[in-house]
Design a protein around this motif. Structure first.
Motif, mmCIF file in Angstrom:
data_model
loop_
_atom_site.group_PDB
_atom_site.id
_atom_site.type_symbol
_atom_site.label_atom_id
_atom_site.label_comp_id
_atom_site.label_asym_id
_atom_site.label_seq_id
_atom_site.Cartn_x
_atom_site.Cartn_y
_atom_site.Cartn_z
ATOM 1 N N UNK A 92 4.684 6.927 7.172
ATOM 2 C CA UNK A 92 4.531 5.596 6.569
ATOM 3 C C UNK A 92 5.910 4.964 6.411
ATOM 4 N N UNK A 93 5.918 3.668 6.106
ATOM 5 C CA UNK A 93 7.164 2.952 5.853
ATOM 6 C C UNK A 93 7.041 2.213 4.531
ATOM 7 N N UNK A 111 20.376 -2.144 9.314
ATOM 8 C CA UNK A 111 19.209 -2.105 8.432
ATOM 9 C C UNK A 111 18.876 -0.661 8.123
ATOM 10 N N UNK A 112 18.120 -0.470 7.067
ATOM 11 C CA UNK A 112 17.661 0.856 6.651
ATOM 12 C C UNK A 112 16.172 0.777 6.348
ATOM 13 N N UNK A 113 15.409 1.678 6.931
ATOM 14 C CA UNK A 113 13.992 1.840 6.611
ATOM 15 C C UNK A 113 13.840 3.028 5.679
ATOM 16 N N UNK A 114 13.081 2.875 4.630
ATOM 17 C CA UNK A 114 12.656 4.028 3.847
ATOM 18 C C UNK A 114 11.295 4.445 4.382
ATOM 19 N N UNK A 115 11.255 5.609 5.002
ATOM 20 C CA UNK A 115 9.996 6.071 5.574
ATOM 21 C C UNK A 115 9.516 7.311 4.843
ATOM 22 N N UNK A 116 8.229 7.570 4.941
ATOM 23 C CA UNK A 116 7.602 8.616 4.150
ATOM 24 C C UNK A 116 6.684 9.452 5.026
ATOM 25 N N UNK A 117 6.636 10.734 4.721
ATOM 26 C CA UNK A 117 5.688 11.639 5.354
ATOM 27 C C UNK A 117 5.589 12.870 4.473
ATOM 28 N N UNK A 118 4.494 13.601 4.614
ATOM 29 C CA UNK A 118 4.389 14.846 3.860
ATOM 30 C C UNK A 118 5.492 15.810 4.258
ATOM 31 N N UNK A 119 5.912 15.729 5.516
ATOM 32 C CA UNK A 119 7.041 16.524 5.986
ATOM 33 C C UNK A 119 7.600 15.887 7.245
ATOM 34 N N UNK A 130 0.813 -1.223 0.000
ATOM 35 C CA UNK A 130 0.000 0.000 0.000
ATOM 36 C C UNK A 130 0.846 1.274 0.000
ATOM 37 N N UNK A 131 1.951 1.273 0.726
ATOM 38 C CA UNK A 131 2.827 2.449 0.729
ATOM 39 C C UNK A 131 3.476 2.625 -0.634
ATOM 40 N N UNK A 132 3.868 1.521 -1.252
ATOM 41 C CA UNK A 132 4.457 1.596 -2.588
ATOM 42 C C UNK A 132 3.465 2.154 -3.595
ATOM 43 N N UNK A 133 2.226 1.692 -3.501
ATOM 44 C CA UNK A 133 1.189 2.175 -4.413
ATOM 45 C C UNK A 133 1.000 3.682 -4.275
ATOM 46 N N UNK A 134 1.142 4.185 -3.058
ATOM 47 C CA UNK A 134 0.972 5.611 -2.817
ATOM 48 C C UNK A 134 1.957 6.438 -3.635
ATOM 49 N N UNK A 135 3.179 5.912 -3.841
ATOM 50 C CA UNK A 135 4.180 6.643 -4.626
ATOM 51 C C UNK A 135 4.326 6.074 -6.024
ATOM 52 N N UNK A 136 3.332 5.288 -6.462
ATOM 53 C CA UNK A 136 3.292 4.842 -7.849
ATOM 54 C C UNK A 136 4.251 3.730 -8.191
ATOM 55 N N UNK A 157 9.806 -0.314 13.486
ATOM 56 C CA UNK A 157 9.296 0.926 12.899
ATOM 57 C C UNK A 157 8.501 0.654 11.631
ATOM 58 N N UNK A 158 9.008 -0.236 10.798
ATOM 59 C CA UNK A 158 8.319 -0.582 9.559
ATOM 60 C C UNK A 158 6.922 -1.117 9.840
ATOM 61 N N UNK A 159 6.829 -2.094 10.731
ATOM 62 C CA UNK A 159 5.532 -2.704 11.024
ATOM 63 C C UNK A 159 4.585 -1.732 11.702
ATOM 64 N N UNK A 160 5.084 -0.954 12.650
ATOM 65 C CA UNK A 160 4.169 -0.096 13.400
ATOM 66 C C UNK A 160 3.693 1.089 12.570
ATOM 67 N N UNK A 161 4.540 1.617 11.712
ATOM 68 C CA UNK A 161 4.098 2.706 10.842
ATOM 69 C C UNK A 161 2.897 2.283 10.013
ATOM 70 N N UNK A 162 2.996 1.101 9.413
ATOM 71 C CA UNK A 162 1.911 0.623 8.567
ATOM 72 C C UNK A 162 0.708 0.165 9.392
#
Length: 481
Positions: A141-142, A161-169, A32-38, A125-130
């Motif tokens: 988001x993650x 490890x590295x998380x790619x996380x997302x937010x409007x800001x 779902x997070x991937x879909x958000x960024x196409x 962080x990945x699991x809890x963000x989603x």
């Protein structure tokens, strides 16, 4: 890809590239997070070097932002992105979304740290963000988590490890505090104008846009924390540098979901004084808004105007909490019942506290009660040691249901869309982490799938909704988590 934050003057950040990690491997992606960024999960899997920060995407402008903050109520001075790097923002159906690597290596703001994140904390962080997004709580988001066998020292040697996380800001309260405490009002104004123009353009026409900004951030923060309380979420490190200027849940570290109810529960083992306990979260949120108000005072211009903006917190929190609790109990929010309802809620929490009742199971099973009689009480009643005390409260609750002619079937359906069956219990995360540390990522993927549908029955995953095992009571999370 763009990077609007990079358009600010150089004093706001340091441009740099992440430090590569050897032999990366993919742990998980969120479809779902991937879909958000196409993007598709397969496209992400094919871009592993980008996900772990070994390669920057085209047109990326990686940077680490500077900010300051209060940590555990004490001014900590300059902080900043010590292990995170913003590499750009992309257009989505919900507006531009910034992408960050977390754990990408040393920055000028790493202080005594190594700039890395470990697999354990990254999976959490990945699991809890989603999971929080699926619960309807405002959150970052993650997109993905990727690992490497390169060791880093925490209490013991762990893998990176590295998380790619997302937010409007990712701008924080501490971003404003940084300039206020340095008496840099020009930079303070530049940042405030950037935030208003990009994220709050509706405030541009206000008589005092900076006062309006403070009021709106305060309102959003109050609503976010009401959501936390309603799902039993505890952040664990509500420092001002972890508070989002957009009212998003940010920086998942030693978080926890309430299990055996205890209003004074402290989910962060580092928090010896209990500043960030479950019961304290609402007032700490208010305190943090005051810290932001202090930082914005030079722009707002008057103490009275600043206080007026901050005054929205208490009524907004109370109103949102009322709405959420009424929804959780399947009750209509009716003025003539409001005082009695609050007494009913207080008695409910006192009963839960006295019996150490599991938070998530209590509210989920509550939907099975009937308004007319005690039929359907048993699964819920079984959670209590003091059965007569439960019976007395249940009769009050049934009387309240009858007062509004509540229909059992309709109410149950609505309550089960408000009270989750599945949350990210610490022991569930621990099981997934231990398997992932042995390169078995199936449990991370399975748990993510369950948590993305927290309100659905999912009978095939019933065991994820059970009471935690005895060994789970010994789990501890701290700031290193």
């Amino acid at each position: 890809m763009d990077n609007s934050f990079a358009s600010l003057p150089p004093a706001f950040y340091t441009r740099l590239m992440p430090t590569p990690l050897p032999a990366p491997y993919l742990v998980a992606v969120s479809a779902p997070a991937a879909e958000l960024v196409g993007l598709t999960p397969q496209q992400l899997a094919d871009s592993l070097d980008v996900l772990i920060g070994n390669v920057a995407p085209d047109r990326a402008l990686p940077l680490a932002a500077v900010y300051s903050g209060h940590q555990f109520g004490v001014w900590a001075g300059q902080l900043g992105d010590g292990r995170a790097m913003l590499f750009g923002d992309v257009a989505t159906t919900q507006g531009p979304m910034e992408l960050q690597w977390k754990g990408a290596g040393l920055t000028p703001y790493s202080r005594m740290g190594d700039g890395r994140a470990v697999l354990r904390s990254s999976i959490r962080e990945f699991l809890c963000s989603e999971a929080m997004h699926a619960l309807g709580v405002p959150t970052s988001r993650a997109l993905s988590v990727a690992g490497s066998d390169q060791g880093v020292m925490r209490e013991t040697v762990e893998t990176s490890a590295v998380v790619v996380r997302m937010a409007q800001s990712f701008v924080r309260f501490g971003s404003f505090e940084h300039w206020f405490y340095r008496n840099k009002n020009d930079e303070l104004k530049i940042l405030a104008d950037y935030v208003i123009e990009r994220f709050y353009p509706e405030l541009l026409g206000a008589d005092n846009p900076y006062q309006a900004l403070l009021a709106e951030v305060t309102r959003r923060t109050a609503h976010m924390i009401a959501h936390w309380q309603a799902v039993g979420f505890m952040h664990g490190v509500m420092n001002t540098d972890n508070m989002s200027i957009l009212g998003l849940t940010l920086d998942y570290g030693p978080f926890g979901f309430m299990e055996a109810f205890d209003a004074q529960h402290i989910c962060n083992h580092t928090d010896q004084q209990g500043r960030y306990s479950y019961a304290n979260q609402p007032q700490v949120g208010h305190w943090n808004c005051y810290a932001l108000g202090q930082a914005l005072l030079p722009l707002i211009g008057e103490v009275e105007a600043t206080e007026a903006a901050l005054a929205v917190y208490q009524p907004e929190f109370a109103a949102r909490m009322d709405e959420l609790l009424h929804a959780k109990l399947g009750l209509s929010l009716l003025d003539q019942h409001l005082d009695a309802d609050r007494a009913l809620f207080d008695a409910m929490f006192a009963l839960m506290q006295a019996n150490s009742v599991d938070f998530t199971l209590f509210f989920r099973r509550l939907s099975g009660m009937r308004a007319a009689d005690a039929g359907g009480d048993e699964p819920l009643r079984d959670l209590f040691l003091d059965r007569p005390a439960f019976d007395a409260w249940a009769e009050q609750y049934r009387a309240r249901l009858r007062a509004e002619n509540s229909d059992d079937a309709t109410r149950r359906l609505a309550m089960n869309q408000t009270n989750p069956k599945y949350v990210l219990r610490n022991y569930l995360a621990q099981v997934a982490i231990e398997k992932a540390q042995n390169k078995d990522f199936t449990e991370v993927a399975r748990l993510l799938t369950v948590l993305q549908r927290p309100y659905d029955e999912q009978p095939e995953h019933e065991h994820y909704a059970a009471l935690p095992p005895d060994w789970a009571s010994h789990l501890e999370v701290s700031c290193s988590s």
